[in-house]
Design an enzyme around this catalytic site. Structure first.
Site, PDB file in Angstrom:
ATOM      1  N   SER A   1       0.814  -1.227   0.000  1.00 20.38           N
ATOM      2  CA  SER A   1       0.000   0.000   0.000  1.00 20.38           C
ATOM      3  C   SER A   1       0.849   1.280   0.000  1.00 20.38           C
ATOM      4  O   SER A   1       0.531   2.216  -0.750  1.00 20.38           O
ATOM      5  CB  SER A   1      -0.968  -0.008   1.182  1.00 20.38           C
ATOM      6  OG  SER A   1      -1.886  -1.057   1.003  1.00 20.38           O
TER       7      SER A   1
ATOM      8  N   ASP B   1     -12.752  -2.798  -0.259  1.00 15.41           N
ATOM      9  CA  ASP B   1     -12.494  -4.195  -0.656  1.00 15.41           C
ATOM     10  C   ASP B   1     -13.672  -4.716  -1.476  1.00 15.41           C
ATOM     11  O   ASP B   1     -13.490  -5.476  -2.426  1.00 15.41           O
ATOM     12  CB  ASP B   1     -12.323  -5.097   0.577  1.00 15.41           C
ATOM     13  CG  ASP B   1     -10.995  -4.884   1.279  1.00 15.41           C
ATOM     14  OD1 ASP B   1     -10.044  -4.398   0.634  1.00 15.41           O
ATOM     15  OD2 ASP B   1     -10.911  -5.197   2.481  1.00 15.41           O
TER      16      ASP B   1
ATOM     17  N   ALA C   1     -12.180  -9.954   5.108  1.00 16.58           N
ATOM     18  CA  ALA C   1     -12.154 -10.024   3.641  1.00 16.58           C
ATOM     19  C   ALA C   1     -13.322 -10.870   3.132  1.00 16.58           C
ATOM     20  O   ALA C   1     -13.924 -10.554   2.107  1.00 16.58           O
ATOM     21  CB  ALA C   1     -10.825 -10.608   3.171  1.00 16.58           C
TER      22      ALA C   1
ATOM     23  N   LYS D   1     -10.368  -4.925  10.694  1.00 18.43           N
ATOM     24  CA  LYS D   1     -11.418  -4.334   9.845  1.00 18.43           C
ATOM     25  C   LYS D   1     -12.795  -4.324  10.505  1.00 18.43           C
ATOM     26  O   LYS D   1     -13.637  -3.511  10.154  1.00 18.43           O
ATOM     27  CB  LYS D   1     -11.493  -5.090   8.513  1.00 18.43           C
ATOM     28  CG  LYS D   1     -10.309  -4.798   7.623  1.00 18.43           C
ATOM     29  CD  LYS D   1     -10.376  -5.560   6.324  1.00 18.43           C
ATOM     30  CE  LYS D   1      -9.106  -5.314   5.531  1.00 18.43           C
ATOM     31  NZ  LYS D   1      -9.059  -6.065   4.285  1.00 18.43           N
TER      32      LYS D   1
HETATM   33  P1  NAP Z   1      -9.101 -11.870   9.158  1.00 20.09           P
HETATM   34  O1  NAP Z   1     -10.260 -10.961   9.361  1.00 20.09           O
HETATM   35  O2  NAP Z   1      -8.087 -11.995  10.240  1.00 20.09           O
HETATM   36  O3  NAP Z   1      -9.706 -13.341   8.837  1.00 20.09           O
HETATM   37  C1  NAP Z   1      -8.835 -14.426   8.618  1.00 20.09           C
HETATM   38  C2  NAP Z   1      -9.657 -15.633   8.159  1.00 20.09           C
HETATM   39  O4  NAP Z   1      -8.733 -16.658   7.773  1.00 20.09           O
HETATM   40  C3  NAP Z   1     -10.529 -16.253   9.240  1.00 20.09           C
HETATM   41  O5  NAP Z   1     -11.684 -16.746   8.631  1.00 20.09           O
HETATM   42  C4  NAP Z   1      -9.652 -17.382   9.782  1.00 20.09           C
HETATM   43  O6  NAP Z   1     -10.378 -18.473  10.304  1.00 20.09           O
HETATM   44  C5  NAP Z   1      -8.972 -17.853   8.523  1.00 20.09           C
HETATM   45  N1  NAP Z   1      -7.677 -18.490   8.772  1.00 20.09           N
HETATM   46  C6  NAP Z   1      -6.562 -17.916   9.306  1.00 20.09           C
HETATM   47  N2  NAP Z   1      -5.558 -18.810   9.357  1.00 20.09           N
HETATM   48  C7  NAP Z   1      -6.048 -19.976   8.841  1.00 20.09           C
HETATM   49  C8  NAP Z   1      -5.478 -21.284   8.623  1.00 20.09           C
HETATM   50  N3  NAP Z   1      -4.206 -21.558   8.938  1.00 20.09           N
HETATM   51  N4  NAP Z   1      -6.266 -22.236   8.059  1.00 20.09           N
HETATM   52  C9  NAP Z   1      -7.546 -21.962   7.723  1.00 20.09           C
HETATM   53  N5  NAP Z   1      -8.137 -20.750   7.913  1.00 20.09           N
HETATM   54  C10 NAP Z   1      -7.389 -19.784   8.462  1.00 20.09           C
HETATM   55  O7  NAP Z   1      -8.295 -11.480   7.835  1.00 20.09           O
HETATM   56  P2  NAP Z   1      -8.866 -10.757   6.516  1.00 20.09           P
HETATM   57  O8  NAP Z   1      -8.787  -9.287   6.677  1.00 20.09           O
HETATM   58  O9  NAP Z   1     -10.164 -11.383   6.213  1.00 20.09           O
HETATM   59  O10 NAP Z   1      -7.759 -11.144   5.410  1.00 20.09           O
HETATM   60  C11 NAP Z   1      -7.675 -12.456   4.879  1.00 20.09           C
HETATM   61  C12 NAP Z   1      -6.682 -12.507   3.707  1.00 20.09           C
HETATM   62  O11 NAP Z   1      -7.184 -11.735   2.604  1.00 20.09           O
HETATM   63  C13 NAP Z   1      -5.305 -11.929   4.046  1.00 20.09           C
HETATM   64  O12 NAP Z   1      -4.312 -12.760   3.459  1.00 20.09           O
HETATM   65  C14 NAP Z   1      -5.312 -10.567   3.376  1.00 20.09           C
HETATM   66  O13 NAP Z   1      -4.016 -10.119   3.011  1.00 20.09           O
HETATM   67  C15 NAP Z   1      -6.163 -10.871   2.130  1.00 20.09           C
HETATM   68  N6  NAP Z   1      -6.783  -9.655   1.577  1.00 20.09           N
HETATM   69  C16 NAP Z   1      -6.402  -9.232   0.315  1.00 20.09           C
HETATM   70  C17 NAP Z   1      -6.978  -8.088  -0.231  1.00 20.09           C
HETATM   71  C18 NAP Z   1      -6.570  -7.638  -1.613  1.00 20.09           C
HETATM   72  O14 NAP Z   1      -6.798  -6.466  -1.937  1.00 20.09           O
HETATM   73  N7  NAP Z   1      -6.025  -8.484  -2.455  1.00 20.09           N
HETATM   74  C19 NAP Z   1      -7.923  -7.353   0.481  1.00 20.09           C
HETATM   75  C20 NAP Z   1      -8.302  -7.823   1.755  1.00 20.09           C
HETATM   76  C21 NAP Z   1      -7.705  -8.968   2.283  1.00 20.09           C
HETATM   77  P3  NAP Z   1     -10.957 -18.494  11.825  1.00 20.09           P
HETATM   78  O15 NAP Z   1     -12.265 -17.747  11.786  1.00 20.09           O
HETATM   79  O16 NAP Z   1     -11.096 -19.944  12.114  1.00 20.09           O
HETATM   80  O17 NAP Z   1      -9.921 -17.819  12.685  1.00 20.09           O
END
Ligand code: NAP
Length: 282
Positions: free
Chosen positions: A25, A109, A135, A74
């Site tokens: 970013s 997003d 996300a 978020k």
């Molecule tokens: P978050 O709110 O912390 O949520 C993480 C999610 O992943 C939860 O559902 C969690 O499950 C699950 N998880 C974490 N570790 C895991 C594992 N080892 N095995 C299976 N499930 C697992 O994070 P977020 O903001 O949603 O972001 C998620 C991903 O999307 C990140 O990698 C982020 O960089 C990416 N992202 C990319 C963009 C883009 O513009 N390309 C935008 C937003 C996000 P539990 O509920 O069981 O804990």
């Protein structure tokens, strides 16, 4: 870029999250500021859960212009804001704040994900979302807005799946939103879908016993929100199984950043310029 003098304070924008050491970013936003010769700076500030609330409040006190919010705040951020726009309310998650004396939250997003999808989606087929965090909320809202009528959620903690469904369902009464329990998944769970989206930071967000090469049969698109990974197990597996289209999250990253700029400064930046700047990174 105009340089700072004793009397010219730059407009400050920041990213709050943890971990954020690999974020692109600052590269994106500072390239835009530099290209447009603005006296503005964007920096990434890692923040612990104990200090997060204070960091958001300080933004207002210090008169900083705006912020992006990332993993894992978020949803936490909502309670510190004065106003939340409709899309962010539906998603129950905010990734962009503008400081207009009052802190207003948005979710770019949702817009970025929508914009990054191909035009020829078959909305009559079902979609699968791996994950139930911030996300995933954005992705489900985007897919529901685009007209998908059946979305399945697969997440490690079923409790978080239920919470996602409870948050989103009231906004989409006609949407069939199902949660699948982690321990009850079968290799068929991803088969014959229009779209499977990985919304977790994990390389293969499914239990070990589901690993099966045939699981993407007749699935048309596999999308991983993560980006910049030399080896992406999910996308490789999808390609090996003749999935028609695979995407990583780079295009979404670019568009969510562009829409943040639009909220902060009133217009979309030059997307080609952002893509050019990202070539420095690889
Ligand atoms: P978050 O709110 O912390 O949520 C993480 C999610 O992943 C939860 O559902 C969690 O499950 C699950 N998880 C974490 N570790 C895991 C594992 N080892 N095995 C299976 N499930 C697992 O994070 P977020 O903001 O949603 O972001 C998620 C991903 O999307 C990140 O990698 C982020 O960089 C990416 N992202 C990319 C963009 C883009 O513009 N390309 C935008 C937003 C996000 P539990 O509920 O069981 O804990």
């Amino acid at each position: 870029m105009r340089f700072q003098t004793a009397t010219s304070k730059p407009d400050i924008y920041l990213l709050l999250g943890s971990p954020i050491e690999f974020t692109l970013s600052p590269l994106i936003h500072n390239s835009v500021f530099q290209h447009e010769q603005l006296n503005a700076l964007y920096f990434a500030q890692p923040v612990t859960p104990e200090n997060f609330g204070q960091a958001v409040v300080s933004m207002q006190k210090l008169n900083w212009c705006g912020a992006n919010i990332t993993i894992p705040y978020k949803q936490t951020v909502l309670k510190y804001l004065d106003e939340i726009d409709e899309t962010a309310q539906k998603a129950g998650a905010v990734n962009t704040i503008v400081n207009k004396g009052r802190l207003i939250g948005y979710n770019t997003d949702v817009l970025g994900f929508k914009r990054s999808l191909p035009d020829d989606l078959n909305r009559d087929r079902s979609a699968v979302c791996l994950g139930a965090g911030g996300a995933a909320l954005a992705v489900v809202v985007a897919l529901a807005d685009l007209g998908f009528s059946k979305i399945n959620i697969i997440n490690r903690s079923y409790q978080n799946t239920v919470s996602l469904i409870k948050k989103i369902s009231p906004y989409y009464p006609k949407l069939e939103l199902n949660g699948w329990k982690w321990q009850e998944l079968t290799p068929d769970c991803l088969k014959n879908r229009e779209l499977v989206v990985n919304c977790t930071p994990a390389d293969f967000a499914l239990p070990d016993f589901v690993h099966n090469d045939a699981m993407f049969q007749e699935t048309r698109i596999v999308y991983d929100l993560r980006y910049g990974l030399k080896s992406n197990k999910l996308l490789k597996k999808a390609q090996l199984n003749q999935v028609e289209q695979v995407f990583d999250g780079l295009e979404m990253l670019i568009w969510q950043a562009a829409y943040s700029q639009k909220i902060w400064r009133g217009r979309l930046p030059d997307i080609a310029l952002i893509k050019e700047a990202l070539k420095q990174w690889g």
